[in-house]
Design a protein around this motif. Structure first.
Motif, PDB file in Angstrom:
ATOM      1  N   CYS A 123       0.832  -1.215   0.000  1.00 25.07           N
ATOM      2  CA  CYS A 123       0.000   0.000   0.000  1.00 25.07           C
ATOM      3  C   CYS A 123       0.861   1.258   0.000  1.00 25.07           C
ATOM      4  CB  CYS A 123      -0.924  -0.003   1.216  1.00 25.07           C
ATOM      5  SG  CYS A 123      -2.120  -1.354   1.253  1.00 25.07           S
ATOM      6  N   SER A 124       1.951   1.258   0.767  1.00 29.23           N
ATOM      7  CA  SER A 124       2.780   2.451   0.877  1.00 29.23           C
ATOM      8  C   SER A 124       3.488   2.770  -0.428  1.00 29.23           C
ATOM      9  CB  SER A 124       3.809   2.262   1.995  1.00 29.23           C
ATOM     10  OG  SER A 124       3.179   2.051   3.243  1.00 29.23           O
ATOM     11  N   ILE A 135       0.839   4.434  -2.617  1.00 28.55           N
ATOM     12  CA  ILE A 135       0.493   5.767  -2.110  1.00 28.55           C
ATOM     13  C   ILE A 135       1.660   6.730  -2.324  1.00 28.55           C
ATOM     14  CG2 ILE A 135      -0.064   7.085  -0.038  1.00 28.55           C
ATOM     15  CD1 ILE A 135      -1.540   4.604   0.989  1.00 28.55           C
ATOM     16  N   LEU A 194      -3.014  16.004   1.003  1.00 27.09           N
ATOM     17  CA  LEU A 194      -3.155  14.585   1.312  1.00 27.09           C
ATOM     18  C   LEU A 194      -1.844  14.015   1.854  1.00 27.09           C
ATOM     19  CD1 LEU A 194      -5.002  12.128   1.243  1.00 27.09           C
ATOM     20  CD2 LEU A 194      -4.265  11.698  -1.095  1.00 27.09           C
ATOM     21  N   GLY A 195      -0.708  14.461   1.283  1.00 22.73           N
ATOM     22  CA  GLY A 195       0.578  13.993   1.785  1.00 22.73           C
ATOM     23  C   GLY A 195       0.807  14.390   3.235  1.00 22.73           C
ATOM     24  N   ILE A 249      -1.577  12.347   5.549  1.00 23.62           N
ATOM     25  CA  ILE A 249      -1.143  10.960   5.775  1.00 23.62           C
ATOM     26  C   ILE A 249      -0.088  10.910   6.865  1.00 23.62           C
ATOM     27  CG2 ILE A 249       0.153   9.064   4.732  1.00 23.62           C
ATOM     28  CD1 ILE A 249      -1.341   9.587   2.154  1.00 23.62           C
ATOM     29  N   ALA A 295      -1.588  11.475  10.264  1.00 19.07           N
ATOM     30  CA  ALA A 295      -2.308  10.303  10.766  1.00 19.07           C
ATOM     31  C   ALA A 295      -1.398   9.404  11.590  1.00 19.07           C
ATOM     32  CB  ALA A 295      -2.910   9.520   9.600  1.00 19.07           C
ATOM     33  N   TYR A 296      -0.098   9.419  11.264  1.00 19.73           N
ATOM     34  CA  TYR A 296       0.846   8.604  12.030  1.00 19.73           C
ATOM     35  C   TYR A 296       1.011   9.122  13.453  1.00 19.73           C
ATOM     36  CZ  TYR A 296       5.319   6.678  13.534  1.00 19.73           C
ATOM     37  OH  TYR A 296       6.315   6.069  14.248  1.00 19.73           O
ATOM     38  N   THR A 329      -2.553   0.292   9.938  1.00 21.16           N
ATOM     39  CA  THR A 329      -3.056   1.631  10.254  1.00 21.16           C
ATOM     40  C   THR A 329      -1.975   2.499  10.879  1.00 21.16           C
ATOM     41  OG1 THR A 329      -3.849   0.958  12.454  1.00 21.16           O
ATOM     42  CG2 THR A 329      -5.375   0.726  10.613  1.00 21.16           C
ATOM     43  N   PRO A 364       0.977   5.121   7.123  1.00 27.63           N
ATOM     44  CA  PRO A 364       1.201   6.576   7.033  1.00 27.63           C
ATOM     45  C   PRO A 364       2.675   6.960   6.991  1.00 27.63           C
ATOM     46  CG  PRO A 364      -0.548   6.105   8.596  1.00 27.63           C
ATOM     47  CD  PRO A 364       0.035   4.792   8.209  1.00 27.63           C
ATOM     48  N   SER A 411       4.464   5.529   3.796  1.00 27.64           N
ATOM     49  CA  SER A 411       4.068   6.267   2.590  1.00 27.64           C
ATOM     50  C   SER A 411       4.775   7.604   2.512  1.00 27.64           C
ATOM     51  CB  SER A 411       2.553   6.481   2.589  1.00 27.64           C
ATOM     52  OG  SER A 411       1.863   5.255   2.597  1.00 27.64           O
ATOM     53  N   TRP A 412       4.851   8.287   3.640  1.00 28.95           N
ATOM     54  CA  TRP A 412       5.546   9.572   3.662  1.00 28.95           C
ATOM     55  C   TRP A 412       7.026   9.403   3.356  1.00 28.95           C
ATOM     56  CZ3 TRP A 412       9.357  11.382   7.101  1.00 28.95           C
ATOM     57  CH2 TRP A 412       9.619  12.754   7.019  1.00 28.95           C
TER      58      TRP A 412
END
Length: 281
Positions: free
Chosen positions: A91-92, A95, A110-111, A114, A117-118, A151, A155, A158-159
């Motif tokens: 997923c990462s 994304i 959005l970046g 995300i 969210a972490y 979850t 985040p 992905s970052w």
């Protein structure tokens, strides 16, 4: 004289601080090792040298394998860590690549969202996640942790990957697309091999957090033989006011071996991936 001054400067400015840092860093591991090989009576005997082993024994490791379900804990932790890391990486990568390469409205927001969210603490998330797990009847199954760990992992990974993908020149990918590669093909054949250090660093990060996670494992998968190493160590080796110190240290040593092996093989890629992602993210 100049040479002697240079040697002294290196000794006191580089090597001595590094030696002190190494001793400070490795002392907890040394302490765990010697306690794991000591009889229980020697641990509490103040007349003995606490920094050395007088009576070597493996009874703490024998107790761990014979009186507890440590092999099952190890298997459960390995399955959950590998599966959740695989899901999170898949997923990462998608994304991070989308946010780094594609242009669409709200991509910058959005970046940031995300990554934020972490930062949400686990203590705020486990209640709604517990309701989801109960709704799908996933308690005390591997899926309870395989679905909840991402979850926390996706985040940050992905970052991190978004920053690393941005370090790869677009021109390389555009040349591949001119030659007939599609977006997915160019990502798989061109971008991912170049982004391998970033992917490895995200994978190591995800594996480490999955392996050491305690709160979700305690709530969602802590009955019978379905415990992970962190949960099993605390629940079975700490009973009221009795702590099995030798076996606790043995469990800590054996539980840290897989993570140490992963870091020892991929530490160079891990550092380069983190620094590149941090600079360009």
């Amino acid at each position: 004289m100049v040479g002697s001054a240079t040697v002294l400067r290196r000794l006191f400015g580089i090597y001595l601080p590094l030696l002190l840092f190494l001793v400070f860093l490795m002392f907890p591991f040394y302490w765990m090792v010697i306690v794991s090989f000591k009889p229980t009576n020697d641990v509490f005997d103040l007349a003995l040298n606490p920094f050395w082993i007088r009576n070597f024994t493996i009874e703490n490791y024998a107790y761990l394998f014979e009186k507890t379900a440590f092999p099952e804990w190890f298997k459960n932790t390995m399955i959950v860590a590998i599966a959740s890391t695989s899901v999170s990486l898949f997923c990462s990568i998608l994304i991070g690549y989308a946010l780094a390469r594609l242009r669409f409205r709200g991509s910058n927001f959005l970046g940031v969202a995300i990554f934020l969210a972490y930062l949400v603490p686990d203590t705020l998330l486990f209640l709604p996640l517990a309701q989801v797990i109960a709704t799908f009847d996933l308690y005390n199954t591997y899926w309870a942790l395989i679905f909840t760990y991402p979850t926390r992992l996706i985040p940050f990974a992905s970052w991190l990957l978004m920053g690393y993908f941005r370090t790869i020149p677009r021109e390389i990918e555009e040349c591949a697309m001119i030659d007939g590669c599609g977006r997915i093909t160019s990502m798989v054949r061109i971008v991912l091999p170049l982004a391998l250090p970033g992917v490895l660093s995200a994978g190591i990060f995800s594996f480490t957090l999955s392996w050491n996670e305690f709160l979700y494992a305690l709530i969602f998968m802590s009955s019978g033989s379905m415990k992970t190493i962190p949960v099993g160590t605390v629940s079975d080796l700490i009973k009221a006011d009795t702590l099995f110190w030798g076996s606790l240290m043995a469990s800590a040593i054996l539980g840290s071996v897989p993570v140490a092996i992963v870091y020892s093989f991929f530490v160079d890629h891990y550092v380069s991936g983190l620094t590149a992602g941090a600079v360009k993210g």
